[in-house]
Design an enzyme around this catalytic site. Structure first.
Site, mmCIF file in Angstrom:
data_model
loop_
_atom_site.group_PDB
_atom_site.id
_atom_site.type_symbol
_atom_site.label_atom_id
_atom_site.label_comp_id
_atom_site.label_asym_id
_atom_site.label_seq_id
_atom_site.Cartn_x
_atom_site.Cartn_y
_atom_site.Cartn_z
ATOM 1 N N ASP A 1 9.636 3.044 -0.336
ATOM 2 C CA ASP A 1 8.222 3.224 0.454
ATOM 3 C C ASP A 1 8.691 2.865 1.440
ATOM 4 O O ASP A 1 8.025 2.426 2.136
ATOM 5 C CB ASP A 1 7.080 2.778 -0.363
ATOM 6 C CG ASP A 1 5.496 3.387 0.587
ATOM 7 O OD1 ASP A 1 4.448 4.303 0.483
ATOM 8 O OD2 ASP A 1 5.917 4.425 1.399
ATOM 9 N N TYR B 1 0.787 -1.150 0.022
ATOM 10 C CA TYR B 1 0.432 0.291 -0.042
ATOM 11 C C TYR B 1 1.194 1.407 0.357
ATOM 12 O O TYR B 1 1.721 1.156 0.715
ATOM 13 C CB TYR B 1 -0.788 0.255 1.394
ATOM 14 C CG TYR B 1 -1.607 1.423 1.041
ATOM 15 C CD1 TYR B 1 -1.256 2.361 2.199
ATOM 16 C CD2 TYR B 1 -2.613 1.447 0.555
ATOM 17 C CE1 TYR B 1 -2.557 2.837 2.367
ATOM 18 C CE2 TYR B 1 -3.857 2.943 0.582
ATOM 19 C CZ TYR B 1 -3.546 4.240 1.418
ATOM 20 O OH TYR B 1 -4.618 4.614 1.848
ATOM 21 N N LYS C 1 4.811 9.583 8.895
ATOM 22 C CA LYS C 1 4.822 8.660 10.167
ATOM 23 C C LYS C 1 5.482 9.550 10.900
ATOM 24 O O LYS C 1 5.966 10.524 11.847
ATOM 25 C CB LYS C 1 4.523 7.387 10.214
ATOM 26 C CG LYS C 1 3.068 6.484 9.678
ATOM 27 C CD LYS C 1 3.638 5.258 9.137
ATOM 28 C CE LYS C 1 2.447 4.529 7.932
ATOM 29 N NZ LYS C 1 1.049 4.800 8.674
HETATM 30 P P1 KE4 Z 1 -0.359 8.612 4.048
HETATM 31 O O1 KE4 Z 1 -1.068 8.841 3.124
HETATM 32 O O2 KE4 Z 1 -1.565 7.572 5.278
HETATM 33 O O3 KE4 Z 1 0.504 9.511 5.505
HETATM 34 O O4 KE4 Z 1 0.313 6.822 4.314
HETATM 35 C C1 KE4 Z 1 -0.060 6.331 2.716
HETATM 36 C C2 KE4 Z 1 1.229 5.136 3.089
HETATM 37 C C3 KE4 Z 1 2.065 5.195 2.186
HETATM 38 N N1 KE4 Z 1 3.326 4.005 2.218
HETATM 39 C C4 KE4 Z 1 3.056 3.385 3.159
HETATM 40 C C5 KE4 Z 1 3.549 1.893 3.358
HETATM 41 C C6 KE4 Z 1 1.881 3.561 3.739
HETATM 42 O O5 KE4 Z 1 1.579 2.008 4.855
HETATM 43 C C7 KE4 Z 1 0.514 4.368 4.425
HETATM 44 C C8 KE4 Z 1 -0.187 4.248 4.779
HETATM 45 N N2 KE4 Z 1 -0.541 3.152 6.402
HETATM 46 C C9 KE4 Z 1 -1.956 3.209 6.553
HETATM 47 C C10 KE4 Z 1 -1.724 1.990 7.290
HETATM 48 N N3 KE4 Z 1 -1.742 0.582 7.295
HETATM 49 C C11 KE4 Z 1 -2.332 4.612 7.319
HETATM 50 C C12 KE4 Z 1 -3.831 4.014 8.042
HETATM 51 C C13 KE4 Z 1 -4.923 4.423 7.317
HETATM 52 O O6 KE4 Z 1 -4.637 3.709 6.159
HETATM 53 O O7 KE4 Z 1 -5.242 4.827 8.079
#
Ligand code: KE4
Length: 423
Positions: A237, A142, A265
């Site tokens: 990533d 993701y 994060k």
């Molecule tokens: P954000 O746009 O949510 O800050 O980051 C996206 C993203 C990008 N790359 C990786 C490897 C990520 O894990 C994420 C977002 N992680 C999820 C948790 N698995 C965020 C939680 C959510 O979507 O509420």
């Protein structure tokens, strides 16, 4: 009705699914999500006064634990000067210098407001730099919710069971190719099919959005070689692994040098911060110096920078945090394996340092397909009893447990005791 249930009843009327991010809705669990009032250290407290040991940790940012004094104080102090100017500030320079001077593969870095923005921008920079369009990603990984990345995505997409997303025109994903995680042959085949057209391979160096799936021996090295052989860029990533597996993230931990890296994060310590960075010749493609446009009203926001930079400075000046997290990971994930062995339950436990999860399947989990053999109904029941026993984990089989430096041996022991009861 509990306060959480009452709040959820109201929330669903005005917010899609009652939440501002899908995975929070407990969709895979089948009950109202807990509404959280506050958090401190490794504990989180819901609006009904229940206290939980927290393994979501805001999905990773709270590596030092919630409400870390130095970080809170830095935010309060920064607020006294105003919240946002939309102009250049000194702390943005400090943040960029602090990272670039300590992470060898980053010559330049651009702050954005989320991991999604970081990935979207890094992909655009890679396409702008190479003049190519194709991107190879991996099923189950993701990379945020930008159109081109919503193909066989993990995390909330995987949890929802909807393989991709409505509203994404084919034109946005026609250049996104999907390979199999830990399968270099699948990447080589795509590189051959799209010879000379692949701008980049983007990978979670540790898969953490299909549950936790470590890279197989030689996988990351193989990606590096395949990218070099085909004139493609390698994008790590590191939104989850960045500043977690080591200060230099997975790149340092595995000793692989990506061309571009994305952060989120931890870099913001809980404030909305993402970033992408890498080799100067690539990053100088980015506006206003180069032709790859990317912008953001709140990018590099001084309050968010204060929080993030305080956290990064603490992590860098306290390397013992990483040895602590290693030990905590061994205690927790090793403890889960011991419980499963004692009970003769052949579930799988995958872990890398402080990241890990238990899969409700009897077969080894090495990619998206094997992750999906997990019994999500059994997971949901386990989640609910663990919650009743005061353990707050991700409400999905396809997420990670996040340990922080605030999780003590005692707390990990209590967690394992609860697991013994719940499994
Ligand atoms: P954000 O746009 O949510 O800050 O980051 C996206 C993203 C990008 N790359 C990786 C490897 C990520 O894990 C994420 C977002 N992680 C999820 C948790 N698995 C965020 C939680 C959510 O979507 O509420």
């Amino acid at each position: 009705m509990t306060k959480s249930e009452k709040l959820f009843e109201r929330a669903v009327k005005r917010i899609p699914g009652g939440v501002n991010s899908p995975v929070r809705a407990y969709g895979a669990i089948g009950e109202a999500p807990r509404f959280i009032e506050r958090a401190d250290g490794c504990y989180i407290y819901d609006v009904d006064g229940n206290c939980y040991i927290d393994y979501i940790d805001s999905w990773g940012p709270m590596i030092l634990g919630h409400n870390f004094p130095e970080i809170r104080e830095s935010v309060v102090k920064a607020c006294e000067n105003g919240l946002s100017f939309g102009c250049a500030t000194e702390i943005e320079v400090e943040m960029a210098e602090f990272i670039c001077e300590r992470i060898p593969h980053i010559d330049m870095i651009r702050m954005v407001n989320s991991g999604t923005e970081a990935v979207m921008s890094a992909v655009r920079a890679a396409r702008g730099f190479t003049g190519r369009n194709k991107i190879i990603k991996f099923a189950g990984c993701y990379h945020g919710h930008s159109d081109a990345m919503l193909v066989s995505a993990g995390s909330g997409v995987m949890t929802s069971g909807v393989p991709d997303s409505a509203g994404v025109p084919a034109g946005c994903t026609q250049d996104t190719m999907t390979a199999v995680y830990n399968d270099l042959k699948s990447v080589r085949t795509l590189m051959e099919q799209a010879a000379g057209e692949v701008a980049a391979v983007i990978v979670e160096p540790v898969g953490a959005n299909m549950g936790v799936v470590p890279p197989a021996e030689g996988f990351l090295e193989g990606l590096r070689t395949l990218c070099d052989e085909n004139g493609a860029l390698l994008i790590f990533d590191e939104v989850i692994t960045g500043f977690r597996l080591a200060f230099g993230g997975a790149a340092e931990y595995f000793g692989i040098c990506p061309d571009l890296v994305t952060y989120g994060k931890i870099i913001g310590a809980g404030m909305p911060v993402g970033a992408y960075g890498g080799r100067r010749e690539i990053m100088e493609m980015v506006s206003p110096v180069g032709k790859v446009y990317q912008a953001g009203t709140l990018s590099g926001n001084p309050i968010a920078m204060a929080a993030g930079l305080t956290q990064l400075k603490y992590l860098y000046s306290h390397p013992e945090v990483y040895t602590n997290l290693s030990e905590k990971g061994r205690l927790l994930y090793g403890g889960i394996r011991d419980i499963l062995k004692e009970k003769g339950i052949p579930y799988q436990v995958n872990a890398v340092e402080s990241l890990g999860c238990m899969f409700f399947t009897h077969q080894p989990v090495v990619d998206y397909t094997s992750a999906k053999t997990s019994d999500t109904k059994a997971f949901a029941e386990y989640f609910k009893v663990m919650l009743k026993n005061g353990i707050h984990m991700a409400p999905s089989q396809f997420e990670a447990m996040f340990l922080s430096n605030a999780h003590t041996e005692k707390v990990i022991g209590e967690t394992l005791e609860a697991m013994k009861k719940c499994l």
